[in-house]
Design a protein around this motif. Sequence first.
Motif, PDB file in Angstrom:
ATOM      1  N   ASN A  14       0.758  -1.870   0.361  1.00  0.00           N
ATOM      2  CA  ASN A  14      -0.027   0.102  -0.238  1.00  0.00           C
ATOM      3  C   ASN A  14       0.873   1.219  -0.068  1.00  0.00           C
ATOM      4  OD1 ASN A  14      -1.891  -2.530   1.586  1.00  0.00           O
ATOM      5  ND2 ASN A  14      -2.769  -0.491  -0.152  1.00  0.00           N
ATOM      6  N   THR A  15       0.511   1.843  -0.723  1.00  0.00           N
ATOM      7  CA  THR A  15       1.335   3.566  -0.835  1.00  0.00           C
ATOM      8  C   THR A  15       0.805   4.255   0.210  1.00  0.00           C
ATOM      9  OG1 THR A  15       2.035   3.109  -3.207  1.00  0.00           O
ATOM     10  CG2 THR A  15       1.866   4.887  -2.676  1.00  0.00           C
ATOM     11  N   PHE A  16       2.166   5.100   0.436  1.00  0.00           N
ATOM     12  CA  PHE A  16       1.764   6.212   1.854  1.00  0.00           C
ATOM     13  C   PHE A  16       2.402   7.085   1.025  1.00  0.00           C
ATOM     14  CE2 PHE A  16       0.076   2.348   3.526  1.00  0.00           C
ATOM     15  CZ  PHE A  16      -1.346   2.842   4.232  1.00  0.00           C
ATOM     16  N   LEU A  17       2.671   8.506   1.820  1.00  0.00           N
ATOM     17  CA  LEU A  17       3.158   9.202   2.521  1.00  0.00           C
ATOM     18  C   LEU A  17       4.309   9.317   3.763  1.00  0.00           C
ATOM     19  CD1 LEU A  17       1.626  12.235   0.248  1.00  0.00           C
ATOM     20  CD2 LEU A  17       3.298  11.267  -0.414  1.00  0.00           C
ATOM     21  N   ASN A  18       5.437  10.042   3.927  1.00  0.00           N
ATOM     22  CA  ASN A  18       6.131   9.481   4.777  1.00  0.00           C
ATOM     23  C   ASN A  18       5.885  10.511   6.176  1.00  0.00           C
ATOM     24  OD1 ASN A  18       8.117  11.203   3.850  1.00  0.00           O
ATOM     25  ND2 ASN A  18       9.340   9.379   4.096  1.00  0.00           N
ATOM     26  N   GLN A  19       6.753  11.314   7.130  1.00  0.00           N
ATOM     27  CA  GLN A  19       6.744  12.526   7.988  1.00  0.00           C
ATOM     28  C   GLN A  19       7.457  13.227   6.915  1.00  0.00           C
ATOM     29  OE1 GLN A  19       7.853   9.643   9.004  1.00  0.00           O
ATOM     30  NE2 GLN A  19      10.242  10.177   8.900  1.00  0.00           N
ATOM     31  N   ASP A  20       8.249  13.388   5.653  1.00  0.00           N
ATOM     32  CA  ASP A  20       8.333  13.783   4.630  1.00  0.00           C
ATOM     33  C   ASP A  20       8.109  14.006   3.500  1.00  0.00           C
ATOM     34  OD1 ASP A  20      10.988  14.310   6.396  1.00  0.00           O
ATOM     35  OD2 ASP A  20      11.625  12.495   6.454  1.00  0.00           O
ATOM     36  N   SER A  21       6.707  13.518   3.396  1.00  0.00           N
ATOM     37  CA  SER A  21       5.963  13.745   2.454  1.00  0.00           C
ATOM     38  C   SER A  21       6.800  12.684   1.069  1.00  0.00           C
ATOM     39  CB  SER A  21       5.943  15.283   1.513  1.00  0.00           C
ATOM     40  OG  SER A  21       5.275  16.232   2.644  1.00  0.00           O
ATOM     41  N   ALA A  22       7.524  12.173   1.229  1.00  0.00           N
ATOM     42  CA  ALA A  22       7.922  10.810   0.214  1.00  0.00           C
ATOM     43  C   ALA A  22       6.772   9.583   0.252  1.00  0.00           C
ATOM     44  CB  ALA A  22      10.029  10.633   0.812  1.00  0.00           C
ATOM     45  N   LYS A  23       6.719   9.019  -1.418  1.00  0.00           N
ATOM     46  CA  LYS A  23       5.816   8.556  -1.066  1.00  0.00           C
ATOM     47  C   LYS A  23       6.766   6.959  -1.242  1.00  0.00           C
ATOM     48  CE  LYS A  23       3.696   8.834  -4.891  1.00  0.00           C
ATOM     49  NZ  LYS A  23       2.530   8.667  -5.462  1.00  0.00           N
TER      50      LYS A  23
ATOM     51  N   PRO B   3       1.474  14.467   5.664  1.00  0.00           N
ATOM     52  CA  PRO B   3       2.814  14.566   6.565  1.00  0.00           C
ATOM     53  C   PRO B   3       3.222  15.572   7.862  1.00  0.00           C
ATOM     54  CG  PRO B   3       2.384  13.766   4.013  1.00  0.00           C
ATOM     55  CD  PRO B   3       0.670  14.437   5.068  1.00  0.00           C
ATOM     56  N   SER B   4       3.294  16.414   7.578  1.00  0.00           N
ATOM     57  CA  SER B   4       3.611  17.737   8.463  1.00  0.00           C
ATOM     58  C   SER B   4       2.969  17.906   9.245  1.00  0.00           C
ATOM     59  CB  SER B   4       3.190  19.274   7.495  1.00  0.00           C
ATOM     60  OG  SER B   4       2.358  19.982   7.816  1.00  0.00           O
ATOM     61  N   VAL B   5       1.364  17.234  10.123  1.00  0.00           N
ATOM     62  CA  VAL B   5       1.054  17.715  11.029  1.00  0.00           C
ATOM     63  C   VAL B   5       1.902  16.308  11.699  1.00  0.00           C
ATOM     64  CG1 VAL B   5      -0.558  16.589  12.445  1.00  0.00           C
ATOM     65  CG2 VAL B   5      -1.393  18.409  10.241  1.00  0.00           C
ATOM     66  N   LEU B   6       2.002  15.266  10.805  1.00  0.00           N
ATOM     67  CA  LEU B   6       2.104  13.528  11.537  1.00  0.00           C
ATOM     68  C   LEU B   6       4.318  13.914  12.300  1.00  0.00           C
ATOM     69  CD1 LEU B   6       1.240  11.706   9.638  1.00  0.00           C
ATOM     70  CD2 LEU B   6       0.739  11.410  11.720  1.00  0.00           C
TER      71      LEU B   6
ATOM     72  N   ALA C 225       5.754  13.727  15.926  1.00  0.00           N
ATOM     73  CA  ALA C 225       6.861  13.035  16.507  1.00  0.00           C
ATOM     74  C   ALA C 225       8.098  13.893  16.870  1.00  0.00           C
ATOM     75  CB  ALA C 225       7.229  12.133  15.083  1.00  0.00           C
ATOM     76  N   GLU C 226       7.871  15.135  16.546  1.00  0.00           N
ATOM     77  CA  GLU C 226       9.283  15.488  16.670  1.00  0.00           C
ATOM     78  C   GLU C 226       8.975  15.976  18.642  1.00  0.00           C
ATOM     79  OE1 GLU C 226      10.718  18.104  12.484  1.00  0.00           O
ATOM     80  OE2 GLU C 226       9.398  19.110  13.594  1.00  0.00           O
ATOM     81  N   ILE C 227       7.530  16.848  18.262  1.00  0.00           N
ATOM     82  CA  ILE C 227       7.315  17.681  19.250  1.00  0.00           C
ATOM     83  C   ILE C 227       7.916  15.836  20.686  1.00  0.00           C
ATOM     84  CG2 ILE C 227       5.141  17.566  21.136  1.00  0.00           C
ATOM     85  CD1 ILE C 227       3.670  19.290  18.948  1.00  0.00           C
ATOM     86  N   ARG C 228       7.506  14.654  20.453  1.00  0.00           N
ATOM     87  CA  ARG C 228       8.084  14.044  21.245  1.00  0.00           C
ATOM     88  C   ARG C 228       9.715  13.244  21.305  1.00  0.00           C
ATOM     89  NH1 ARG C 228       2.938  14.570  20.075  1.00  0.00           N
ATOM     90  NH2 ARG C 228       1.150  14.367  21.474  1.00  0.00           N
ATOM     91  N   ASP C 229       9.666  13.485  20.269  1.00  0.00           N
ATOM     92  CA  ASP C 229      11.386  13.525  20.130  1.00  0.00           C
ATOM     93  C   ASP C 229      11.726  11.894  19.814  1.00  0.00           C
ATOM     94  OD1 ASP C 229      14.102  13.823  20.112  1.00  0.00           O
ATOM     95  OD2 ASP C 229      14.518  13.420  22.488  1.00  0.00           O
ATOM     96  N   TYR C 230      11.179  11.460  19.143  1.00  0.00           N
ATOM     97  CA  TYR C 230      10.775  10.109  18.200  1.00  0.00           C
ATOM     98  C   TYR C 230      12.362  10.571  16.697  1.00  0.00           C
ATOM     99  CZ  TYR C 230       6.611   9.560  19.830  1.00  0.00           C
ATOM    100  OH  TYR C 230       4.426   9.309  20.646  1.00  0.00           O
ATOM    101  N   SER C 231      13.381   9.790  17.078  1.00  0.00           N
ATOM    102  CA  SER C 231      14.563   9.612  15.940  1.00  0.00           C
ATOM    103  C   SER C 231      13.952   9.550  14.761  1.00  0.00           C
ATOM    104  CB  SER C 231      15.842   8.930  16.761  1.00  0.00           C
ATOM    105  OG  SER C 231      15.987   8.938  15.391  1.00  0.00           O
ATOM    106  N   PHE C 232      13.682   9.949  13.770  1.00  0.00           N
ATOM    107  CA  PHE C 232      13.168   9.963  11.918  1.00  0.00           C
ATOM    108  C   PHE C 232      14.416   8.042  11.191  1.00  0.00           C
ATOM    109  CE2 PHE C 232      11.430  13.634  12.186  1.00  0.00           C
ATOM    110  CZ  PHE C 232       9.950  13.750  12.377  1.00  0.00           C
ATOM    111  N   ASP C 233      15.023   7.819  12.144  1.00  0.00           N
ATOM    112  CA  ASP C 233      15.814   6.828  11.384  1.00  0.00           C
ATOM    113  C   ASP C 233      15.569   5.647  12.875  1.00  0.00           C
ATOM    114  OD1 ASP C 233      16.801   7.122  14.016  1.00  0.00           O
ATOM    115  OD2 ASP C 233      18.744   6.711  13.537  1.00  0.00           O
ATOM    116  N   LYS C 234      14.547   5.241  13.306  1.00  0.00           N
ATOM    117  CA  LYS C 234      13.827   4.572  13.610  1.00  0.00           C
ATOM    118  C   LYS C 234      12.132   4.754  13.300  1.00  0.00           C
ATOM    119  CE  LYS C 234      17.639   2.689  16.274  1.00  0.00           C
ATOM    120  NZ  LYS C 234      18.894   3.033  15.554  1.00  0.00           N
TER     121      LYS C 234
END
Length: 201
Positions: free
Chosen positions: A38-47, A108-111, A115-124
Amino acid sequence: MKTAKNIFRILTLILSINFITGCYEHFPLDQDLTRTQNTFLNQDSAKVQFPKIIKNKITVFAMVYTHCPDICPMTTHNMHLVEQKLPNDLKDKVKFVIISFDPNRDTPSVLKKFAEIRDYSFDKWTLLSGDEQNTKDVMLKFGIKAIPADSSYDADGELSYNVIHTDRISLIDQEGRLRSNYKGSTANLKMLLEDIKYLGN
């Protein structure tokens, strides 16, 4: 010599069967999620394609929405606690994925901000938003239900609503198979960590 080789082959087969059977016995589920993508956009708007993006990773997965007042924050907090408690040898083997079942509001920008507010690392961590059909397809795969409720309009005239939904964290193995579900907001973190360690060994 030939007899010794045959005995070795038989012992290897038995050990393989025991390993596979033991793995199945440990987990209540064995559902292949990879048959469709299934196709989605991630938090950086990449497909991206899900579950292709979790290939070869143990994955802790949940479907939430960012406007949720109670269950979702507890679910994502529990996922974060699991990440913090991972032993060093598993830190690079585990991925955390969130898909919103409220893509109209969770862009994506809301997501990303969530994540940033909660200090989630985008490599994980990967947070995904998709169209209605792809979102529904994944909800169906995981047996997730979400029903909008209590709608109203805010001071700016924007539609506001809460969602009644399934409370769940899921564990996916390195082969893209759903192995276990846990109650997201009150997950037994010790059990979830033990299950991750089981897959990682």
